[in-house]
Design an enzyme around this catalytic site. Structure first.
Site, short mmCIF file in Angstrom:
data_model
loop_
_atom_site.label_atom_id
_atom_site.label_comp_id
_atom_site.label_asym_id
_atom_site.label_seq_id
_atom_site.Cartn_x
_atom_site.Cartn_y
_atom_site.Cartn_z
N ASP A 1 3.22 -3.01 4.49
CA ASP A 1 3.81 -1.83 3.69
C ASP A 1 3.67 -0.82 4.83
O ASP A 1 2.81 -0.13 5.07
CB ASP A 1 2.71 -1.73 2.83
CG ASP A 1 3.14 -0.42 1.98
OD1 ASP A 1 4.42 -0.12 1.63
OD2 ASP A 1 2.17 0.13 1.51
N GLU B 1 8.59 -4.09 3.39
CA GLU B 1 9.05 -3.06 2.13
C GLU B 1 10.23 -2.29 2.60
O GLU B 1 10.13 -1.62 3.83
CB GLU B 1 7.92 -2.21 1.69
CG GLU B 1 8.44 -1.43 0.40
CD GLU B 1 7.30 -0.85 -0.07
OE1 GLU B 1 7.57 0.40 -0.90
OE2 GLU B 1 6.26 -1.29 -0.15
N ASP C 1 -2.68 0.36 0.18
CA ASP C 1 -1.39 -0.08 1.12
C ASP C 1 -1.79 -1.58 1.32
O ASP C 1 -0.68 -2.30 1.54
CB ASP C 1 -1.75 0.69 2.86
CG ASP C 1 -1.53 2.08 2.49
OD1 ASP C 1 -0.48 2.74 1.92
OD2 ASP C 1 -2.43 2.80 2.68
#
Length: 182
Positions: free
Chosen positions: A7, A69, A141
């Site tokens: 992420d 992501e 996260d």
């Protein structure tokens, strides 16, 4: 299959490592790589911290594949550019270590993990905790990174089933509705 989820973020990049074995998911590790301008580091040094941190995670956990992501567009263009640079740095680190990289949007992650695309971060954290049988909630996260691992495990099983029936060609450019895979 060992999956590394990333992420990306300039201040905090979450990572998660999950083993997927015939539909069963096993937590391996998770954490956050942090950078801060308060430490006197300029953007290039902060990006190097991310690059080196991703490299260390790859060397330590030896993943087979990575899930990253896809960046969304912020209201603040400067923040979007900085996030894009952090994401590009993470993508480069993964590819430099020879990993195949699949990309998913936050919407896809939330649908796969929680069941609907408008889920809150706290809902993602709780479902990641449940799906991986963790003793406590992972950080935000790290939860997103673990959620990317879960998402990729689901997509990979489906893709493998389709591949057994029909030959698939990898997309080499542009986004498509189901994400990207290189």
């Amino acid at each position: 299959m060992r999956i590394l989820g990333i992420d990306p973020g300039l201040k905090a990049t979450g990572f998660g490592v999950v083993d997927a074995d015939h539909g069963a998911l096993h937590y391996v590790a998770s954490g956050t790589i942090r950078t801060s301008p308060d430490d006197g580091a300029l953007l290039p040094q902060r990006l190097k911290v991310l690059f080196d941190g991703i490299g260390e995670v790859v060397r330590r956990y030896q993943p087979d594949v990575a899930a990253l992501e896809i960046v969304f567009v912020n209201v603040n263009p400067q923040a979007t550019l900085l996030l894009g640079q952090a994401r590009g740095c993470c993508l480069t680190a993964l590819v430099a270590h020879g990993l195949e990289v699949a990309e998913y949007t936050a919407l896809q992650l939330k649908k796969a993990v929680v069941g609907h695309g408008k889920a809150h971060k706290s809902q993602v954290q709780e479902m990641v905790r449940r799906l991986l049988a963790l003793p406590g909630l992972p950080g935000k996260d790290a939860a997103d990174a673990l959620g990317l691992c879960i998402t990729h495990a689901q997509v990979a099983r489906t893709t493998q089933a389709i591949a057994r029936v029909a030959r698939l060609r990898a997309r080499t450019h542009a986004a498509y509705r189901a994400g990207r895979s290189y």
